[in-house]
Structures are given as structure tokens and as C-alpha cells.
Design an enzyme around this catalytic site. Structure first.
Site, PDB file in Angstrom:
ATOM      1  N   GLU A  37     -18.572  28.001  75.766  1.00 49.72           N
ATOM      2  CA  GLU A  37     -19.999  27.731  76.058  1.00 49.72           C
ATOM      3  C   GLU A  37     -20.138  26.843  77.304  1.00 49.72           C
ATOM      4  O   GLU A  37     -21.007  25.972  77.373  1.00 49.72           O
ATOM      5  CB  GLU A  37     -20.704  27.039  74.867  1.00 49.72           C
ATOM      6  CG  GLU A  37     -20.400  27.602  73.509  1.00 49.72           C
ATOM      7  CD  GLU A  37     -21.243  28.797  73.121  1.00 49.72           C
ATOM      8  OE1 GLU A  37     -22.047  29.228  73.947  1.00 49.72           O
ATOM      9  OE2 GLU A  37     -21.057  29.301  72.016  1.00 49.72           O
TER      10      GLU A  37
HETATM   11  C1  LIG Z   1     -11.520  31.124  71.062  1.00 49.77           C
HETATM   12  C2  LIG Z   1     -12.321  31.513  72.249  1.00 49.77           C
HETATM   13  C3  LIG Z   1     -13.465  32.275  72.098  1.00 49.77           C
HETATM   14  C4  LIG Z   1     -14.202  32.672  73.209  1.00 49.77           C
HETATM   15  N1  LIG Z   1     -15.306  33.476  73.020  1.00 49.77           N
HETATM   16  C5  LIG Z   1     -15.949  33.979  74.101  1.00 49.77           C
HETATM   17  C6  LIG Z   1     -16.999  34.943  73.946  1.00 49.77           C
HETATM   18  O1  LIG Z   1     -17.374  35.308  72.836  1.00 49.77           O
HETATM   19  N2  LIG Z   1     -17.564  35.451  75.066  1.00 49.77           N
HETATM   20  C7  LIG Z   1     -17.177  35.072  76.312  1.00 49.77           C
HETATM   21  O2  LIG Z   1     -17.733  35.582  77.279  1.00 49.77           O
HETATM   22  N3  LIG Z   1     -16.186  34.160  76.499  1.00 49.77           N
HETATM   23  C8  LIG Z   1     -15.562  33.617  75.431  1.00 49.77           C
HETATM   24  N4  LIG Z   1     -14.540  32.704  75.594  1.00 49.77           N
HETATM   25  C9  LIG Z   1     -14.144  32.333  76.946  1.00 49.77           C
HETATM   26  C10 LIG Z   1     -14.613  30.936  77.319  1.00 49.77           C
HETATM   27  O3  LIG Z   1     -15.991  30.924  77.470  1.00 49.77           O
HETATM   28  C11 LIG Z   1     -13.852  30.524  78.599  1.00 49.77           C
HETATM   29  O4  LIG Z   1     -12.510  30.299  78.216  1.00 49.77           O
HETATM   30  C12 LIG Z   1     -14.435  29.292  79.228  1.00 49.77           C
HETATM   31  O5  LIG Z   1     -15.685  29.582  79.802  1.00 49.77           O
HETATM   32  C13 LIG Z   1     -13.532  28.691  80.312  1.00 49.77           C
HETATM   33  O6  LIG Z   1     -13.125  29.663  81.231  1.00 49.77           O
HETATM   34  P1  LIG Z   1     -11.562  29.822  81.602  1.00 49.77           P
HETATM   35  O7  LIG Z   1     -10.813  29.907  80.332  1.00 49.77           O
HETATM   36  O8  LIG Z   1     -11.456  30.916  82.564  1.00 49.77           O
HETATM   37  O9  LIG Z   1     -11.182  28.452  82.273  1.00 49.77           O
HETATM   38  P2  LIG Z   1     -11.325  28.094  83.827  1.00 49.77           P
HETATM   39  O10 LIG Z   1     -12.697  28.413  84.274  1.00 49.77           O
HETATM   40  O11 LIG Z   1     -10.184  28.655  84.565  1.00 49.77           O
HETATM   41  O12 LIG Z   1     -11.165  26.523  83.755  1.00 49.77           O
HETATM   42  C14 LIG Z   1      -9.905  25.856  83.684  1.00 49.77           C
HETATM   43  C15 LIG Z   1     -10.152  24.370  83.883  1.00 49.77           C
HETATM   44  O13 LIG Z   1     -10.731  24.157  85.180  1.00 49.77           O
HETATM   45  C16 LIG Z   1     -11.966  23.510  85.067  1.00 49.77           C
HETATM   46  N5  LIG Z   1     -12.883  24.028  86.074  1.00 49.77           N
HETATM   47  C17 LIG Z   1     -13.201  25.321  86.336  1.00 49.77           C
HETATM   48  N6  LIG Z   1     -14.100  25.400  87.323  1.00 49.77           N
HETATM   49  C18 LIG Z   1     -14.376  24.132  87.692  1.00 49.77           C
HETATM   50  C19 LIG Z   1     -15.236  23.541  88.657  1.00 49.77           C
HETATM   51  N7  LIG Z   1     -16.061  24.265  89.431  1.00 49.77           N
HETATM   52  N8  LIG Z   1     -15.233  22.205  88.772  1.00 49.77           N
HETATM   53  C20 LIG Z   1     -14.451  21.428  87.981  1.00 49.77           C
HETATM   54  N9  LIG Z   1     -13.632  21.932  87.050  1.00 49.77           N
HETATM   55  C21 LIG Z   1     -13.591  23.264  86.897  1.00 49.77           C
HETATM   56  C22 LIG Z   1     -12.453  23.813  83.655  1.00 49.77           C
HETATM   57  O14 LIG Z   1     -13.387  22.853  83.207  1.00 49.77           O
HETATM   58  C23 LIG Z   1     -11.148  23.786  82.883  1.00 49.77           C
HETATM   59  O15 LIG Z   1     -10.809  22.474  82.562  1.00 49.77           O
HETATM   60  C24 LIG Z   1     -13.811  32.273  74.492  1.00 49.77           C
HETATM   61  C25 LIG Z   1     -12.664  31.490  74.653  1.00 49.77           C
HETATM   62  C26 LIG Z   1     -11.921  31.118  73.563  1.00 49.77           C
HETATM   63  C27 LIG Z   1     -10.685  30.300  73.771  1.00 49.77           C
END
Ligand SMILES: Cc1cc2nc3c(=O)[nH]c(=O)nc-3n(C[C@H](O)[C@H](O)[C@H](O)COP(=O)(O)OP(=O)(O)OC[C@H]3O[C@@H](n4cnc5c(N)ncnc54)[C@H](O)[C@@H]3O)c2cc1C
Length: 596
Positions: free
Chosen positions: A404
Site C-alpha cells: 500500500e
Molecule cells: C505479500 C505481498 C502482497 C502484495 N499484494 C499486492 C497486490 O495485491 N497488488 C499489487 O499491485 N501489489 C502488491 N504487492 C506489491 C507491493 O505493493 C510492492 O512490493 C510495494 O509497492 C513496493 O514495491 P517494490 O517491492 O517494487 O519495492 P521498491 O519500489 O523496489 O522499493 C525498494 C525500497 O526502495 C524504497 N524506494 C523506492 N522508491 C523510492 C523513492 N522514490 N524514494 C525513496 N525510497 C524509495 C522503498 O521504500 C523500499 O524501501 C504485494 C507485496 C507483497 C510482499
């Protein structure tokens, strides 16, 4: 500056930073109605009797059972809380949504299944669907016959959601051919209807309603740290044909769907975290009373009392801010003339309180993390093994800081949205910061002791100072960096932390003040919880402000600002040891959270 004593009953989003609120004008858990209590009891009985006994089966990935449980929740009306009666829902207020989310959190895996279905599929359809889409899909979703999922994230785009590479190509007949892959989709293994975000014809970010039957394929179940009883998979689209009528909102308006749905979902996630904290506090209390070491229950040790007391204090603050937000959203919807079938009033209300929703998400998930970590610690070795639920809760909850919108992204949004409102003229932050600057350069003008009196007077005075501190830091940041402030994430994180503490401290204090005024049971404990929170918030705000200021100015300017900060944050410490002991003792005596 604008710290006056007159304020509108319904503050606009972010206005709390500039104005005080009256305790009577703020919604609190003590103000819930019999209807709210009834739905809480219904949800509790459902979780206790139908979900928790089957947790093991859910963790074995029995998705037929998940589907069945969604249907049972539907039978109890739990899916239709946010849906107008005209579409078969209950059309209830946001306090009810909060109560349902808090309660379902006791079974976190099922809470995730429920959330993806009810909050991330049904809600967008209600808010953005055409009449025909609502007529087609809502009956099945509301009865639990069809299960929903929300597909935004991809391997290459999580936080950067608009960077999605899944693409839809418009066909001569108006339909779309969808190609691409989504990642980590909750309910991905068994959902029937997906809200899929993609780029139409190159760059138009769009939400489509995609039935599994159109040709959606699920990847294998992810091996997750926790939430083993919820399905999380990739989704693959290969030339999936989506009818022209299945655009949700408009082509190119997908960001509106995604961001508005997330505003609401973040608030509900905060609610789930608050509910999870309640359960864990009860577990800790019972364990600490039963476990004996050195000839006495561990609950009698000061170190354990500190933990239990602090778990209650932080949960109290989160709970207070959640009910405050729900009350604001409900009041705002009620004050907006609208047709009962029209979701636009709810949409506008959640947009208005988007900053507060992000605060609820961050404060809720981090409080829960703290509570669950201490729950393990109180359980000692038993906290680290599977015979007790403490370790499962800890694993299940970790993702709340990730999905979220990660807590970093939400922290960036909090000052970012406040400043955007200020620049647009919706929030008079800039004149308030200028007035404060003049005030700080002049002779001391802290409120005289008589300005605020009655219960929690010191805390209310402290909160006025917290707000001035926030304004000082926000004002200096805008002045120092201008439009380049977005590049200064460390400063923005400190600004967010200050804002979160201000909102939490004020929400807790207003609630405790109301509890004292109305003589609610254990009002003295409400006051203890609020006082401890404000005491510690002063220390945290001081640390954040000092670091932010030192990142922006140095030399004499820094020294002048630090002197002003010292003048502002002159908060006399209270005896937090005694207050936490009283809270811990009451928690152990009641075998659960004592302020419910
Ligand atoms: C159990 C589970 C259920 C999920 N369910 C859904 C779902 O139903 N639908 C859906 O669409 N997604 C879902 N997700 C995905 C989830 O929303 C994403 O994992 C989340 O938005 C983070 O994206 P990412 O994993 O690509 O991390 P990244 O975006 O790669 O982030 C990695 C790190 O970098 C930081 N970061 C990234 N960009 C920036 C920035 N601009 N400035 C500072 N820091 C930054 C982040 O805060 C984090 O600490 C789910 C994930 C999990 C684990």
C-alpha cells in the site's frame, strides 16, 4: 501565526497542523454507536468461530476454504459496508469500515484476502465503475461468488507504479489486447476479476477490469515470510482480449483510480494494524501473568511493565488518530450534497484526508511492528517457536510497512502533499510559517500558563509547541530548497516524522480530554496514555527537528534556530515510569488492552 482557539468543526485535510481542535468535535472510539458495536461483535464471532480455527488449513493454501470464508463474510454483510444500498451493500459510514478492518486483522492472512477483495476491488468499482460495470460485477463480488484482486505492481515497478510496462493495444473494434506481467498480487492464485493497471497505446496509464476467463494466467505461489494463508502470485497476460466496456474510469486516468483507492486502503491498513496490536497486547498480558520466573509472574517486573505500558500507549495514539480520521471523512461526506448511489463524495473526502491516511498507514504499521516485536520478547524463547502465535504475527505483519505504498513513499507523501496544498493556497502554511518566524525573532511569546487550562493543559500546550516546531522546520525547508525540496529526502523524512508525532499526540490528547470530560470508564488511564505519548513525542520531535535544521543551516543561523527550538520545546518530563506501570497493571488485570 494561526494557532487560534476558534476553528471549524470539520477541519480540512492538514489544517490540524495550523489550528487546534476541540475535544468535543473529534470522533473517538468512545463515541461508537450500538450499531458499530453490533457489527464489531458480528465480525469478532466470524473471525473467532469461522476463521481462526481454520488458520492451519488456510496456511496449507486451501483456496477453496478462502473462497468459502469470503462467502460467509458476504452472508454477514461484511463485504458491503462501503457499498451503497442501491447496489446491494449496506451503505454504512467509515467508522463501520474501520471497525470491520480492525476486527478482521485478528486473522491477518484472511484479512489480506478480504482487503484485496473488498477494499481494492469492490471499492474501486463503486467509486469509478460505470452503471453497467456495477450492475455486472458488484452482485457477484458482494455475494463472494467471484473474488477480486488488484494488480498494480510489476517486477520493475513497485513504488514507481506509473512505470508499469504491461501494455494494452487498442483494436479496431475498441477492445484491447493486454500483454505483460504483474507481481505479488494478493488473491492472484484464485481471483476471478482483476483491476489491472496498464499503459494503453504506449503511455496512457489506465485501469481495466479483466476477468480470469479472458485468459489471465497465475504464476506459482510466492514463498513469503508471512501471510502464508493468503495467495500471492504473479499474473501473466498474453494477448488477453479485454472488451472496450471494461475500462475503469477513463483511458489515461488510471492514476486517479490507483491513488484514490490507495488513500482509502491506507486508512484501512492502519485500522488492521490497530486491531492486530490489540490482539497482541492481550497475548502479552496473559502470558506475562502466567509465566513465572524467580518465583513471580514476569508481569511483576518493571522491565516487562514498561513494555506492556508502551504497547498500550502507542496503540492508543494510533487508535485515536484512526477514529478521528473516520469521523472527519464521515462528517465531510455528510456535509457534501450527493446522491446515495454516487461515490464521488467519498472519493473527494478521502482525497481531502490523503495526508492523514498516509499517517495512519505509517503510524499503524510501525506501532504494530513495535508491539509484535515486544510481544515476542515478552514470550522469551516461546516467542521464537511456532507453538505460540507470537512469531506468526510478527512474520505476518512485516509486509504492512511494504505494501500500500512503502513507509518511505508514504513519508515522502506526507510533507509533499502538505506543501502542495500550501502552494495551491488550500492550506495557509506559508503565511503561518512567516508569522512564526517573526514571532521567534521577537521576545518570547509562548502561551502564558493561563492560556490553556483544565485537564491535560500541559500536554495541550506542548502540542501547540510541536505545531510551531513543525512550522519552523517546514518553513525553513521550503525557503531553503524551494522546488528542489523533493531531492532532500532525509529532511522530508524528518518532516514526516514530526507531522506523524504531532497528529498522533494531538489525537491521543483530544481523546483523553474527551474521556475525562465524560467520565468514561478508566478515564485516568486514557490520561496516562496521552501524557506518556506527548512526553516521548517531545523528545522525538526535538531530535528530528535538530537534525533537519542542522542539515539546512549552520553557524549563527543554526545557533539562533536551535535556541528558538529550545524555547519552543521546553516540555517538563512527567513520571512516565509510574504511568506505564498503571497502564501495564490494568492490561494484565483485564487480560487485554484496557482502553477499549
Ligand atoms: C505479500 C505481498 C502482497 C502484495 N499484494 C499486492 C497486490 O495485491 N497488488 C499489487 O499491485 N501489489 C502488491 N504487492 C506489491 C507491493 O505493493 C510492492 O512490493 C510495494 O509497492 C513496493 O514495491 P517494490 O517491492 O517494487 O519495492 P521498491 O519500489 O523496489 O522499493 C525498494 C525500497 O526502495 C524504497 N524506494 C523506492 N522508491 C523510492 C523513492 N522514490 N524514494 C525513496 N525510497 C524509495 C522503498 O521504500 C523500499 O524501501 C504485494 C507485496 C507483497 C510482499
Amino acid at each position: 501565526m494561526m494557532l487560534t482557539t476558534t476553528e471549524p468543526t470539520i477541519l480540512r485535510g492538514g489544517e490540524w497542523l495550523l489550528q487546534p481542535s476541540e475535544a468535543d468535535a473529534v470522533f473517538t472510539p468512545e463515541r461508537v454507536t450500538d450499531e458499530h458495536r453490533l457489527i464489531r461483535r458480528t465480525a469478532e464471532q466470524f473471525v473467532d468461530n469461522e476463521v481462526l480455527p481454520k488458520l492451519e488449513q488456510l496456511e496449507q493454501k486451501d483456496w477453496a476454504l478462502s473462497r468459502d470464508l469470503v462467502k460467509r463474510a458476504a452472508g454477514l454483510g461484511l463485504l458491503g459496508v462501503d457499498v451503497p444500498e442501491a447496489y446491494g451493500g449496506l451503505g454504512l459510514d467509515k467508522v463501520t469500515s474501520l471497525v470491520v478492518s480492525e476486527t478482521l486483522a485478528r486473522a491477518a492472512s484472511f484479512g489480506a484476502t478480504f482487503g484485496a477483495h473488498a477494499n481494492l476491488t469492490i471499492v474501486p468499482l463503486v467509486l469509478f465503475g460505470t452503471e453497467a460495470q456495477k450492475q455486472k460485477y458488484l452482485p457477484g463480488l458482494l455475494s463472494g461468488e467471484i473474488i477480486g484482486a488488484y494488480a498494480l505492481s510489476e517486477t520493475g515497478s513497485g513504488s514507481d507504479a506509473l512505470g508499469a510496462r504491461t501494455k494494452a493495444t487498442r483494436q479496431p473494434d475498441g477492445s484491447f489486447l493486454l500483454n505483460g506481467e504483474k507481481m505479488w498480487i494478493t488473491n492472484g492464485g484464485f481471483a476471478d476479476l482483476f483491476v489491472v493497471f496498464c499503459k494503453v497505446d504506449g503511455d496512457q496509464f489506465t485501469a481495466l477490469l479483466v476477468e480470469r476467463g479472458f485468459g489471465v494466467k497465475s504464476g506459482k505461489e510466492e514463498h513469503k515470510t508471512g501471510l502464508h494463508g493468503s495467495s500471492t502470485t504473479a499474473l501473466v497476460f498474453q494477448d488477453v482480449r479485454v472488451p472496450a466496456d471494461n475500462v475503469l474510469s477513463e483511458v489515461g486516468k488510471g492514476h486517479k483510480v490507483a491513488f484514490n483507492v490507495l488513500n482509502f486502503a491506507r486508512f484501512k491498513l492502519g485500522a488492521m494494524c490497530s486491531g492486530g496490536a490489540h490482539s497482541a497486547i492481550a497475548e502479552s498480558a496473559k502470558y506475562a501473568a502466567a509465566r513465572r520466573q524467580f518465583g513471580q509472574p514476569i508481569a511483576s517486573f518493571g522491565a516487562i511493565k514498561h513494555k506492556i505500558g508502551e504497547m498500550v500507549v502507542r496503540t492508543y495514539a494510533v487508535e485515536s488518530l484512526l477514529y478521528r480520521i473516520a469521523g472527519l471523512v464521515d462528517a465531510r461526506i455528510a456535509a457534501t450534497p450527493h446522491d446515495a448511489t454516487d461515490g464521488s463524495a467519498a472519493l473527494a473526502a478521502f482525497e481531502e484526508y490523503a495526508v492523514e491516511a498516509s499517517i495512519a498507514k505509517v503510524a499503524g504499521s510501525e506501532t504494530l511492528n513495535y508491539v509484535l516485536d515486544e510481544n515476542i520478547q515478552i514470550h522469551g524463547g516461546n516467542g521464537y517457536v511456532r507453538d505460540y502465535p507470537a512469531e506468526r504475527h510478527f512474520r505476518d505483519a512485516r509486509v504492512n510497512r511494504i505494501f500500500e505504498g512503502t513507509n518511505e513513499i508514504n513519508r515522502l507523501l506526507i510533507p509533499g502533499m502538505l506543501i502542495r496544498r500550501a502552494v495551491k493556497g488550500d492550506l495557509p502554511l506559508i503565511p503561518a510559517a512567516k508569522a512564526l518566524q517573526e514571532e521567534l525573532l521577537g521576545p518570547p511569546s509562548m502561551p502564558a500558563p493561563g492560556d490553556v487550562d483544565g485537564v491535560l493543559a500541559d500536554e495541550r500546550r506542548a502540542i501547540m509547541s510541536f505545531k510551531k516546531t513543525a512550522l519552523m522546520v517546514f518553513g525553513l525547508a521550503m525557503q531553503t530548497y524551494g522546488a528542489k525540496l523533493t531531492d532532500e529526502q532525509e529532511v522530508l523524512m524528518h518532516m514526516a516524522d514530526i507531522a506523524i508525532d504531532v497528529y498522533s499526540a494531538e489525537s491521543a490528547t483530544l481523546r483523553a480530554q474527551a474521556a475525562s470530560g465524560k467520565n468514561v470508564p478508566r478515564a485516568a488511564l486514557h490520561v496516562d496514555a496521552a501524557r506518556v505519548f506527548v512526553n516521548d513525542a517531545a523528545l522525538r520531535i526535538d531530535a528530528s527537528a535538530r537534525q533537519a535544521l542542522a542539515a539546512m543551516v549552520d553557524g549563527d543561523t543554526l545557533r539562533t534556530m536551535l535556541a528558538a527550538l529550545r524555547r519552543l520545546l521546553k516540555v517538563t518530563p512527567i513520571n512516565t515510569v509510574a504511568a506505564r506501570r498503571r497502564l501495564a497493571d490494568a492490561t494484565v488485570e483485564r487480560a487485554g488492552y484496557p482502553l477499549a
